[in-house]
Design an enzyme around this catalytic site. Structure first.
Site, PDB file in Angstrom:
ATOM      1  N   TYR A  34      -8.681   7.748  12.088  1.00 49.03           N
ATOM      2  CA  TYR A  34      -7.837   8.068  13.450  1.00 49.03           C
ATOM      3  C   TYR A  34      -8.833   9.203  14.097  1.00 49.03           C
ATOM      4  O   TYR A  34      -8.292   9.804  15.098  1.00 49.03           O
ATOM      5  CB  TYR A  34      -6.293   8.574  13.462  1.00 49.03           C
ATOM      6  CG  TYR A  34      -5.567   7.356  12.989  1.00 49.03           C
ATOM      7  CD1 TYR A  34      -5.379   6.151  13.768  1.00 49.03           C
ATOM      8  CD2 TYR A  34      -5.179   7.157  11.515  1.00 49.03           C
ATOM      9  CE1 TYR A  34      -4.531   5.370  13.439  1.00 49.03           C
ATOM     10  CE2 TYR A  34      -4.319   6.164  11.125  1.00 49.03           C
ATOM     11  CZ  TYR A  34      -4.144   5.172  11.971  1.00 49.03           C
ATOM     12  OH  TYR A  34      -3.422   3.872  11.515  1.00 49.03           O
ATOM     13  N   TYR A  89       0.985  -1.203   0.139  1.00 50.08           N
ATOM     14  CA  TYR A  89      -0.029   0.121  -0.001  1.00 50.08           C
ATOM     15  C   TYR A  89       0.867   1.352   0.042  1.00 50.08           C
ATOM     16  O   TYR A  89       1.916   1.233   0.227  1.00 50.08           O
ATOM     17  CB  TYR A  89      -0.957  -0.076   1.196  1.00 50.08           C
ATOM     18  CG  TYR A  89      -0.138   0.152   2.430  1.00 50.08           C
ATOM     19  CD1 TYR A  89       0.182   1.361   3.069  1.00 50.08           C
ATOM     20  CD2 TYR A  89       0.376  -0.915   3.421  1.00 50.08           C
ATOM     21  CE1 TYR A  89       0.812   1.650   4.078  1.00 50.08           C
ATOM     22  CE2 TYR A  89       1.049  -0.612   4.280  1.00 50.08           C
ATOM     23  CZ  TYR A  89       1.230   0.450   4.699  1.00 50.08           C
ATOM     24  OH  TYR A  89       2.012   0.735   5.939  1.00 50.08           O
ATOM     25  N   ILE A 119      -7.323  -0.039  11.313  1.00 55.14           N
ATOM     26  CA  ILE A 119      -8.253   1.129  11.194  1.00 55.14           C
ATOM     27  C   ILE A 119      -9.778   0.400  10.628  1.00 55.14           C
ATOM     28  O   ILE A 119      -9.697  -0.449   9.799  1.00 55.14           O
ATOM     29  CB  ILE A 119      -7.984   2.298  10.507  1.00 55.14           C
ATOM     30  CG1 ILE A 119      -7.407   1.986   9.044  1.00 55.14           C
ATOM     31  CG2 ILE A 119      -6.986   3.110  11.224  1.00 55.14           C
ATOM     32  CD1 ILE A 119      -7.329   3.477   8.198  1.00 55.14           C
ATOM     33  N   PHE A 170       2.104   9.920   3.462  1.00 52.88           N
ATOM     34  CA  PHE A 170       2.316   9.842   4.883  1.00 52.88           C
ATOM     35  C   PHE A 170       3.076   8.206   5.380  1.00 52.88           C
ATOM     36  O   PHE A 170       3.505   8.144   6.461  1.00 52.88           O
ATOM     37  CB  PHE A 170       1.193  10.008   5.847  1.00 52.88           C
ATOM     38  CG  PHE A 170       0.001   9.249   5.938  1.00 52.88           C
ATOM     39  CD1 PHE A 170      -0.185   7.798   6.464  1.00 52.88           C
ATOM     40  CD2 PHE A 170      -0.927   9.503   5.142  1.00 52.88           C
ATOM     41  CE1 PHE A 170      -1.290   7.083   6.208  1.00 52.88           C
ATOM     42  CE2 PHE A 170      -2.202   8.799   4.784  1.00 52.88           C
ATOM     43  CZ  PHE A 170      -2.304   7.398   5.277  1.00 52.88           C
ATOM     44  N   ASP A 171       2.891   7.269   4.504  1.00 52.08           N
ATOM     45  CA  ASP A 171       3.195   5.773   4.728  1.00 52.08           C
ATOM     46  C   ASP A 171       3.343   4.923   3.602  1.00 52.08           C
ATOM     47  O   ASP A 171       2.558   5.383   2.638  1.00 52.08           O
ATOM     48  CB  ASP A 171       2.311   5.406   5.881  1.00 52.08           C
ATOM     49  CG  ASP A 171       2.876   3.967   6.552  1.00 52.08           C
ATOM     50  OD1 ASP A 171       4.236   3.722   6.386  1.00 52.08           O
ATOM     51  OD2 ASP A 171       2.293   3.350   7.094  1.00 52.08           O
ATOM     52  N   PHE A 199      -5.679   5.465   0.439  1.00 53.51           N
ATOM     53  CA  PHE A 199      -4.773   4.241   0.266  1.00 53.51           C
ATOM     54  C   PHE A 199      -4.739   3.792  -1.246  1.00 53.51           C
ATOM     55  O   PHE A 199      -5.931   3.303  -1.653  1.00 53.51           O
ATOM     56  CB  PHE A 199      -4.902   3.131   1.305  1.00 53.51           C
ATOM     57  CG  PHE A 199      -4.426   3.593   2.633  1.00 53.51           C
ATOM     58  CD1 PHE A 199      -3.434   3.676   3.129  1.00 53.51           C
ATOM     59  CD2 PHE A 199      -5.427   4.048   3.466  1.00 53.51           C
ATOM     60  CE1 PHE A 199      -3.015   3.808   4.411  1.00 53.51           C
ATOM     61  CE2 PHE A 199      -5.483   4.590   4.642  1.00 53.51           C
ATOM     62  CZ  PHE A 199      -4.007   4.495   5.131  1.00 53.51           C
TER      63      PHE A 199
END
Length: 283
Positions: free
Chosen positions: A257, A205, A231, A215-216, A273
């Protein structure tokens, strides 16, 4: 729609000396009265020195100085110079985090209401300048109160929905929405096993915000995890794909979140994502 200097407004006026503040109050009062008379405004004055004009009172929920709201505006000085402006979709904000003139002024309207706020310096930035706003300035806002929210979670739910639908339209995505508010895009459905919400899966991902800032991300061979331990947007979203499937999950904050955020993810953030479901792992 955007966040602007008023979202993070700091009450710099608090550092004014007594004499400076008194001078500004007197000068601002004269400037506002002159503006009101010149433009033939039907303005009312509050006990704090704020002037406001109600063009339409509105018919929906009534705001108060502690409300979460979405409002559109144009801000300008008495000479007509515009220093800031939202688009017609407005900005989402908590009135306790904006200049006092806004917090008080918006509370004179209900949803759908519109008018003007004429804000003296002691209810804005006092004797400090802020960007293109000179120290001691009277600020004028044409405002429309679009929506009033019961709490911050309701605000973020509306904001996230707007962000996601705008992103989908701008990127011409063929997205589906679920009852929870999750959006997903199936680019390749896959041909292997389809997971359930309790499966252990291996997924590659990339995660990024609505502005495409990453961010990731995982390595291309993915990471393995239980879908009950991630999540909610992932727990629900991944089972729409089969092994080999690829696509996108567009996840509002209440399925991620929430209003608090975590790490590099701020409270209320919409998450996107790009996902590749590599494998559904057998027990």
């Amino acid at each position: 729609m955007k966040y602007t200097l008023f979202i993070l407004a700091i009450c710099l006026f608090a550092s004014c000396s007594k004499n400076e503040e008194t001078n500004y109050i007197e000068e601002n009062e004269k400037d506002i009265i002159e503006y009101v008379q010149t433009h033939k405004l039907d303005a009312k004055k509050s006990s704090t020195g704020l002037y406001y004009v109600i063009d339409e009172a509105g018919t929906g929920k009534e705001a108060n100085p502690d409300s979460y709201v979405n409002a559109s505006y144009k801000g300008y000085l008495t000479n007509g110079d515009v220093f800031d402006e939202s688009d017609s979709n407005g900005i989402y904000t908590y009135l306790q985090q904006v200049i006092p003139g806004w917090a008080e002024g918006i509370s004179h309207f209900k949803e759908g209401g519109s008018g003007k706020l004429l804000i003296p310096a002691h209810l804005a930035y006092g004797n400090s300048s802020n960007g293109s706003i000179p120290a001691g300035s009277v600020l004028i806002f044409d405002i429309k109160l679009i929506e009033v929210f019961d709490d911050i979670d309701s605000l973020y739910e509306s904001k996230n929905e707007y962000e996601i639908t705008t992103y989908i339209a701008e990127n011409d995505l063929n997205a589906q929405k679920t009852e929870s508010g999750l959006y997903y895009v199936i680019e390749e459905e896959g041909t292997g096993t389809q997971p359930t919400a309790s499966s252990n899966v291996t997924v590659a991902y990339k995660g990024y915000f609505i502005n495409d800032s990453e961010f990731d991300s995982s390595k291309s061979d993915g990471i393995s995890f239980d879908l009950q331990k991630v999540i909610k947007g992932w727990t629900e979203g991944i089972p729409y794909f089969k092994e080999g499937g690829k696509g996108k999950l567009l996840i509002p904050s209440h399925l991620a979140y929430g209003s608090r955020g975590t790490g590099p993810i701020p409270g209320g953030a919409t998450l996107i994502f790009d996902i590749h479901l590599i494998k559904v792992n057998q027990d």
